[in-house]
Design a protein around this motif. Structure first.
Motif, PDB file in Angstrom:
ATOM      1  N   ALA A 103       0.877  -1.407  -0.142  1.00 39.64           N
ATOM      2  CA  ALA A 103       0.009  -0.070   0.025  1.00 39.64           C
ATOM      3  C   ALA A 103       0.960   1.132   0.016  1.00 39.64           C
ATOM      4  CB  ALA A 103      -0.826  -0.063   1.131  1.00 39.64           C
ATOM      5  N   ALA A 127     -11.905   0.946   4.212  1.00 40.11           N
ATOM      6  CA  ALA A 127     -10.854   0.360   4.979  1.00 40.11           C
ATOM      7  C   ALA A 127     -11.490  -0.577   6.034  1.00 40.11           C
ATOM      8  CB  ALA A 127     -10.117   1.555   5.643  1.00 40.11           C
ATOM      9  N   LEU A 130     -12.215  -3.986   4.462  1.00 43.83           N
ATOM     10  CA  LEU A 130     -10.951  -4.809   4.164  1.00 43.83           C
ATOM     11  C   LEU A 130     -10.642  -5.329   5.523  1.00 43.83           C
ATOM     12  CD1 LEU A 130      -8.847  -2.582   1.872  1.00 43.83           C
ATOM     13  CD2 LEU A 130     -10.031  -4.696   1.456  1.00 43.83           C
ATOM     14  N   SER A 136      -9.633  -9.360  -0.045  1.00 42.32           N
ATOM     15  CA  SER A 136      -9.731  -8.436  -1.321  1.00 42.32           C
ATOM     16  C   SER A 136      -9.970  -9.353  -2.447  1.00 42.32           C
ATOM     17  CB  SER A 136      -8.469  -7.708  -1.627  1.00 42.32           C
ATOM     18  OG  SER A 136      -8.092  -7.054  -0.526  1.00 42.32           O
ATOM     19  N   ARG A 206      -9.861   2.176  -3.348  1.00 47.77           N
ATOM     20  CA  ARG A 206      -9.381   0.851  -2.627  1.00 47.77           C
ATOM     21  C   ARG A 206      -7.964   0.836  -2.054  1.00 47.77           C
ATOM     22  NH1 ARG A 206     -10.823  -2.512  -7.544  1.00 47.77           N
ATOM     23  NH2 ARG A 206     -12.015  -0.601  -8.391  1.00 47.77           N
ATOM     24  N   SER A 207      -7.320   1.665  -2.931  1.00 44.80           N
ATOM     25  CA  SER A 207      -5.711   1.658  -2.724  1.00 44.80           C
ATOM     26  C   SER A 207      -5.632   2.489  -1.336  1.00 44.80           C
ATOM     27  CB  SER A 207      -4.908   1.943  -3.982  1.00 44.80           C
ATOM     28  OG  SER A 207      -5.426   3.203  -4.269  1.00 44.80           O
ATOM     29  N   ALA A 210      -6.501   0.694   1.861  1.00 43.31           N
ATOM     30  CA  ALA A 210      -5.541  -0.282   2.106  1.00 43.31           C
ATOM     31  C   ALA A 210      -4.429   0.510   2.828  1.00 43.31           C
ATOM     32  CB  ALA A 210      -4.926  -1.198   1.014  1.00 43.31           C
ATOM     33  N   ILE A 213      -5.056   0.959   6.508  1.00 40.84           N
ATOM     34  CA  ILE A 213      -4.800  -0.160   7.754  1.00 40.84           C
ATOM     35  C   ILE A 213      -3.388  -0.223   7.769  1.00 40.84           C
ATOM     36  CG2 ILE A 213      -4.839  -2.632   7.652  1.00 40.84           C
ATOM     37  CD1 ILE A 213      -7.250  -2.571   5.801  1.00 40.84           C
ATOM     38  N   THR A 217       0.147  -3.272   4.020  1.00 38.65           N
ATOM     39  CA  THR A 217      -0.893  -4.167   3.353  1.00 38.65           C
ATOM     40  C   THR A 217      -0.892  -4.143   1.964  1.00 38.65           C
ATOM     41  OG1 THR A 217      -2.556  -3.000   4.935  1.00 38.65           O
ATOM     42  CG2 THR A 217      -3.467  -4.013   3.154  1.00 38.65           C
ATOM     43  N   VAL A 219      -1.877  -4.608  -1.724  1.00 39.29           N
ATOM     44  CA  VAL A 219      -3.270  -4.275  -2.506  1.00 39.29           C
ATOM     45  C   VAL A 219      -3.288  -5.114  -3.656  1.00 39.29           C
ATOM     46  CG1 VAL A 219      -4.165  -2.098  -3.894  1.00 39.29           C
ATOM     47  CG2 VAL A 219      -2.747  -1.868  -1.724  1.00 39.29           C
ATOM     48  N   HIS A 381      -5.875 -11.104   3.715  1.00 39.75           N
ATOM     49  CA  HIS A 381      -4.935 -10.349   4.431  1.00 39.75           C
ATOM     50  C   HIS A 381      -4.105 -10.818   5.567  1.00 39.75           C
ATOM     51  CE1 HIS A 381      -5.987  -7.086   1.298  1.00 39.75           C
ATOM     52  NE2 HIS A 381      -7.321  -7.323   1.810  1.00 39.75           N
TER      53      HIS A 381
END
Length: 381
Positions: A103, A127, A130, A136, A206-207, A210, A213, A217, A219, A381
């Protein structure tokens, strides 16, 4: 840039056409509910919009994922693995690599560059999604400048029999090859190590989620050579605005009547539907660099704002953005007694140029097709 092999499952061939779903954003809420109601195996059961409640959406998504896992729709986990992924549609085919990218590489200064701003509320929801689901399945889609070594490796892998081959109702065919041999994985990792940077084409939120988090992480990402990609324009519809100024502008720029909707447009020209007729007009030339010189920006600054009063395209409810995949005949219906504007598509090179300079594209100016589908891969993950 660095990519990494992942640990992931792939949907089983016998149920792939039922599990894999179209682009989430392209479906209306009614469409999503109808698919969930009619198909208990659709991955949409694990994907719910955050409105009206984050908690309710997360609970429903978690329950849907649990149901799909218990239904055994995914095969055995492969670890480590890369996937070669091909989407074939009416305009051609694009073949890329599904991998993991840390990420932190999507953060400012990283090797994967954005071209649009994100909405904090949506990033927050994704976030939490996920973190709570722990998986994912919707790859971020990114482009890189074509590389001969990578193209050769893609050709070599895709010459084999695919692990999966299936179609959907949109006439999109999808082929998947799993790369599990250590030497072959190493060759792809090394080849991408020579790529300077990549560019997000779909999946900014989405990126960013991640990254919330952890910087480490992974992606889930699919990387395509730039010349494989197709951009459809975003058109505009305006309602409940006075049109006298627009009529005067069309006269002042010498707009011409169109006997049929202007399906083919060159950069610098715009199709305008008003009073039940289509016109073709030239946009003013703006002596600036992209993004200011791109047609969506010029239309906004020279027509929508000063003539129609659309000062903030992100919040003005009188303005609708319509992907170019929607026909101009449908655009006419949506315009009603308002007006519609058809634009030429921007280029992939324009998007890369804007991203290289750390800038953002105009709002709703790029619509990359087709979208990478959800429900094919399941990366934990």
């Amino acid at each position: 840039m660095q990519i990494q092999a992942i640990a992931a499952q792939c949907v089983r061939a016998e149920v792939a056409s039922r599990v894999v779903v179209p682009s989430f954003d392209a479906l209306s809420d009614d469409d999503k509910e109808a698919i969930r109601r009619e198909n208990p195996l659709s991955f949409l059961h694990a994907m719910h919009s955050p409105e009206p409640s984050f908690e309710r959406a997360l609970e429903a998504s978690k329950a849907g994922l649990t149901h799909l896992v218990e239904a055994d729709v995914f095969g055995d986990e492969l670890d480590p693995v890369l996937f070669v992924y091909r989407m074939t549609h009416s305009r051609g085919a694009q073949t890329g690599v599904v991998c993991g990218i840390a990420a932190t590489q999507f953060a400012p200064g990283g090797d994967v560059l954005p071209h649009e701003a994100v909405k904090p509320d949506l990033v927050d929801y994704l976030a939490r999604y996920l973190a709570q689901l722990g998986v994912s399945s919707s790859p971020v889609k990114a482009a890189f400048r074509s590389d001969a070594t990578i193209e050769r490796l893609l050709q070599d892998h895709s010459a084999r029999a695919p692990l999966l081959n299936f179609g959907d109702a949109s006439d999109l065919r999808q082929d998947i090859w799993a790369v599990t041999d250590e030497a072959e994985i190493a060759a792809l990792l090394a080849a991408f190590g020579e790529v300077e940077k990549a560019y997000i084409t779909d999946g900014h939120h989405r990126s960013a989620a991640a990254l919330h988090i952890s910087p480490a992480t992974p992606v889930l990402t699919v990387l395509f050579p730039d010349h494989h990609l197709f951009i459809t324009q975003f058109n505009r519809v305006v309602r409940d605005v006075p049109l006298a100024g627009l009529r005067q502008w069309l006269t002042s720029v010498g707009a011409t009547n169109c006997e049929t909707p202007p399906v083919s447009l060159e950069p610098g020209s715009v199709g305008v539907f008003v009073d039940g007729r289509w016109y073709r007009a030239s946009l003013p030339a703006v002596p600036r660099n992209p993004p200011e010189s791109l047609d969506p920006s010029v239309l906004q600054t020279e027509v929508l704002a000063p003539i129609l009063g659309i000062e903030n395209p992100a919040t003005d409810e009188r303005l609708q953005f319509v992907p170019g995949s929607v026909s101009l005949e449908t655009l006419e219906v949506r315009a009603g007694d308002g007006a519609a504007f058809a634009l030429a598509a921007v280029s992939v090179a324009d998007v890369m140029d804007v991203a290289d300079r750390g800038l953002a594209m105009p709002a709703k100016s790029t619509y990359f097709e087709p979208k990478a589908r959800s429900g094919i891969f399941l990366m934990r993950h």
